[in-house]
Design an enzyme around this catalytic site. Structure first.
Site, PDB file in Angstrom:
ATOM      1  N   THR A 257       0.878  -1.177   0.000  1.00 49.00           N
ATOM      2  CA  THR A 257       0.000   0.000   0.000  1.00 49.00           C
ATOM      3  C   THR A 257       0.911   1.221   0.000  1.00 49.00           C
ATOM      4  O   THR A 257       1.646   1.445   0.970  1.00 49.00           O
ATOM      5  CB  THR A 257      -0.876   0.026   1.269  1.00 49.00           C
ATOM      6  OG1 THR A 257      -1.628  -1.174   1.320  1.00 49.00           O
ATOM      7  CG2 THR A 257      -1.819   1.219   1.233  1.00 49.00           C
TER       8      THR A 257
ATOM      9  N   LYS B 191      -7.836   1.530  -2.991  1.00 41.85           N
ATOM     10  CA  LYS B 191      -7.460   1.109  -1.636  1.00 41.85           C
ATOM     11  C   LYS B 191      -7.523   2.311  -0.670  1.00 41.85           C
ATOM     12  O   LYS B 191      -8.077   2.221   0.424  1.00 41.85           O
ATOM     13  CB  LYS B 191      -6.041   0.532  -1.692  1.00 41.85           C
ATOM     14  CG  LYS B 191      -5.343   0.340  -0.370  1.00 41.85           C
ATOM     15  CD  LYS B 191      -5.695  -0.953   0.290  1.00 41.85           C
ATOM     16  CE  LYS B 191      -5.083  -1.045   1.679  1.00 41.85           C
ATOM     17  NZ  LYS B 191      -5.546  -2.198   2.418  1.00 41.85           N
TER      18      LYS B 191
ATOM     19  N   LYS C   6      -1.445   5.194   8.670  1.00 44.63           N
ATOM     20  CA  LYS C   6      -0.679   5.243   7.413  1.00 44.63           C
ATOM     21  C   LYS C   6      -1.615   5.469   6.224  1.00 44.63           C
ATOM     22  O   LYS C   6      -1.384   6.336   5.380  1.00 44.63           O
ATOM     23  CB  LYS C   6       0.091   3.923   7.223  1.00 44.63           C
ATOM     24  CG  LYS C   6       0.769   3.803   5.873  1.00 44.63           C
ATOM     25  CD  LYS C   6       1.315   2.420   5.581  1.00 44.63           C
ATOM     26  CE  LYS C   6       1.720   2.326   4.111  1.00 44.63           C
ATOM     27  NZ  LYS C   6       2.180   1.015   3.689  1.00 44.63           N
TER      28      LYS C   6
HETATM   29  P1  NAD Z   1       6.219  -5.928   7.022  1.00 40.83           P
HETATM   30  O1  NAD Z   1       7.016  -4.789   7.583  1.00 40.83           O
HETATM   31  O2  NAD Z   1       5.900  -7.091   7.888  1.00 40.83           O
HETATM   32  O3  NAD Z   1       6.973  -6.502   5.703  1.00 40.83           O
HETATM   33  C1  NAD Z   1       7.727  -5.729   4.810  1.00 40.83           C
HETATM   34  C2  NAD Z   1       9.012  -6.483   4.526  1.00 40.83           C
HETATM   35  O4  NAD Z   1       9.753  -5.795   3.511  1.00 40.83           O
HETATM   36  C3  NAD Z   1       9.941  -6.592   5.747  1.00 40.83           C
HETATM   37  O5  NAD Z   1      10.127  -7.957   6.066  1.00 40.83           O
HETATM   38  C4  NAD Z   1      11.241  -5.916   5.288  1.00 40.83           C
HETATM   39  O6  NAD Z   1      12.415  -6.552   5.776  1.00 40.83           O
HETATM   40  C5  NAD Z   1      11.130  -6.051   3.773  1.00 40.83           C
HETATM   41  N1  NAD Z   1      11.943  -5.091   3.036  1.00 40.83           N
HETATM   42  C6  NAD Z   1      12.032  -3.748   3.192  1.00 40.83           C
HETATM   43  N2  NAD Z   1      12.907  -3.230   2.293  1.00 40.83           N
HETATM   44  C7  NAD Z   1      13.373  -4.281   1.570  1.00 40.83           C
HETATM   45  C8  NAD Z   1      14.296  -4.399   0.498  1.00 40.83           C
HETATM   46  N3  NAD Z   1      14.951  -3.336   0.008  1.00 40.83           N
HETATM   47  N4  NAD Z   1      14.544  -5.619  -0.019  1.00 40.83           N
HETATM   48  C9  NAD Z   1      13.911  -6.716   0.487  1.00 40.83           C
HETATM   49  N5  NAD Z   1      13.033  -6.668   1.495  1.00 40.83           N
HETATM   50  C10 NAD Z   1      12.764  -5.471   2.034  1.00 40.83           C
HETATM   51  O7  NAD Z   1       4.904  -5.270   6.431  1.00 40.83           O
HETATM   52  P2  NAD Z   1       3.522  -6.025   6.056  1.00 40.83           P
HETATM   53  O8  NAD Z   1       2.592  -5.984   7.222  1.00 40.83           O
HETATM   54  O9  NAD Z   1       3.837  -7.314   5.397  1.00 40.83           O
HETATM   55  O10 NAD Z   1       2.924  -4.993   4.994  1.00 40.83           O
HETATM   56  C11 NAD Z   1       3.457  -4.897   3.670  1.00 40.83           C
HETATM   57  C12 NAD Z   1       2.588  -3.924   2.890  1.00 40.83           C
HETATM   58  O11 NAD Z   1       1.241  -4.397   2.886  1.00 40.83           O
HETATM   59  C13 NAD Z   1       2.540  -2.515   3.475  1.00 40.83           C
HETATM   60  O12 NAD Z   1       2.560  -1.592   2.425  1.00 40.83           O
HETATM   61  C14 NAD Z   1       1.213  -2.485   4.237  1.00 40.83           C
HETATM   62  O13 NAD Z   1       0.654  -1.192   4.331  1.00 40.83           O
HETATM   63  C15 NAD Z   1       0.361  -3.384   3.356  1.00 40.83           C
HETATM   64  N6  NAD Z   1      -0.758  -4.039   4.055  1.00 40.83           N
HETATM   65  C16 NAD Z   1      -0.558  -4.616   5.276  1.00 40.83           C
HETATM   66  C17 NAD Z   1      -1.642  -5.222   5.912  1.00 40.83           C
HETATM   67  C18 NAD Z   1      -1.463  -5.892   7.265  1.00 40.83           C
HETATM   68  O14 NAD Z   1      -2.478  -6.223   7.899  1.00 40.83           O
HETATM   69  N7  NAD Z   1      -0.237  -6.116   7.724  1.00 40.83           N
HETATM   70  C19 NAD Z   1      -2.916  -5.246   5.302  1.00 40.83           C
HETATM   71  C20 NAD Z   1      -3.062  -4.690   4.032  1.00 40.83           C
HETATM   72  C21 NAD Z   1      -1.972  -4.077   3.410  1.00 40.83           C
END
Ligand code: NAD
Length: 296
Positions: free
Chosen positions: A92, A167, A242
């Site tokens: 997102t 979204k 966010k």
């Molecule tokens: P998260 O922080 O658990 O996962 C993100 C991952 O990206 C981390 O493990 C981090 O190490 C990795 N990362 C960052 N930079 C990187 C790079 N350069 N190379 C490789 N890996 C890298 O976050 P999440 O909860 O999985 O959310 C991910 C996305 O989904 C976000 O944009 C969030 O807004 C969206 N989202 C989350 C939810 C939820 O409930 N968690 C629901 C809908 C949408």
């Protein structure tokens, strides 16, 4: 088909695992070694670098925290993958970054989709996410089986960044409506109305909405809502803030008046400052109750 998956966090980890279950070969990369190991235990090939993860793949999926991470990773991707590779971002992110990512892909001769999700970590694990997709129709049509391996509802919203727009707009409705439902319950309490009575009326009247009927912010009427579980997420306050901030950035740059969206962002900023970033966003009713002189 082989897929490179970058970002194996709360959402990306289980999404990549579901692709493996559906028969795809998935090569994963994350900055966190422990997440790589966890993904590996679910059948994802753990790679030591982005370049290794995308070598020889047809499609790359990114699932990263925010726009700046997506742009940095896509910069590296377009310098690495061959022309014609499909790049999909499921994070997102802000509309401007989403548009820029599509432009970078097009300049390289790659095809691209923005495909943010709703459904949270539960939906990611169960493979029941909703995908909101922006990009060209033919690219969308061809890639549908990939989304079907991770989700239940797959909606093409329009051209580049239309998925992110959908979204952000949806979650602005959600933030505002959760505050509205919380305010109504707090007012009802002050007026001596039971939670169940207000629920029974509003859930079949014009106040009906998802925040009330699926995610009721008081314990009792909807047993599965986080209110029955001490407001454990669910969808954390930090993520709601966010998304509301993204909606306000988009409203400002597009020139849309969203006074309730702005107020919701302000209230969720306060909710987060008060130590609720890790609690479910429906817990904002407790803040409203305290502001009304009650106890949480
Ligand atoms: P998260 O922080 O658990 O996962 C993100 C991952 O990206 C981390 O493990 C981090 O190490 C990795 N990362 C960052 N930079 C990187 C790079 N350069 N190379 C490789 N890996 C890298 O976050 P999440 O909860 O999985 O959310 C991910 C996305 O989904 C976000 O944009 C969030 O807004 C969206 N989202 C989350 C939810 C939820 O409930 N968690 C629901 C809908 C949408």
């Amino acid at each position: 088909m082989t897929i490179g998956f970058i970002g194996l966090g709360h959402m990306g980890g289980p999404m990549a695992a579901n692709l493996v279950k559906a028969g795809y070969v998935v090569k994963g990369f994350d900055l966190s070694l422990s997440l790589l190991e966890e993904a590996n235990s679910k059948g994802v090939t753990a790679c030591a670098s982005l370049a290794e993860a995308v070598a020889g793949v047809d499609t790359v999926i990114t699932m990263l925290p925010a726009g700046k991470h997506v742009l940095a990773v896509w910069q590296e991707l377009v310098a690495t993958v061959p022309t014609g590779t499909l790049l999909i971002d499921c994070s997102t992110i802000d509309i401007d970054s989403a548009r820029k990512a599509h432009e970078m892909a097009a300049e390289k001769g790659c095809v691209s989709l923005d495909a943010p999700v709703s459904g949270g970590t539960g939906g990611a694990a169960a493979g029941t996410l909703t995908f909101m997709i922006g990009g060209k129709q033919d690219v969308f049509s061809k890639s549908q089986p990939i989304f079907e391996a991770m989700g239940k509802r797959i909606i093409h919203c329009g051209g580049p960044a239309a998925g992110q727009a959908a979204k952000i707009c949806n979650n602005m409705i959600l933030g505002i409506s959760m505050i509205a439902v919380g305010e109504a319950f707090v007012l009802g309490e002050k007026l001596g109305l039971s939670h169940q009575a207000l629920f029974d009326v509003a859930s079949v009247s014009s106040g009906q909405c998802w925040s009330l009927t699926t995610y009721c912010p008081v314990p009792g009427p909807v047993p599965t809502s986080p209110a029955n579980n001490d407001y454990r997420p669910g969808f954390a306050g930090a993520l709601m803030l966010k998304d509301l901030k993204l909606s306000q950035e988009a409203a400002q740059s597009a020139g849309a008046a969203t006074p309730l969206g702005a107020k919701a962002a302000e209230l969720y900023a306060l909710f987060n400052e008060l130590g609720n970033a890790d609690r479910d966003f429906s817990g904002i009713i407790e803040m409203l109750r305290k502001q009304s002189g009650g106890t949480a």
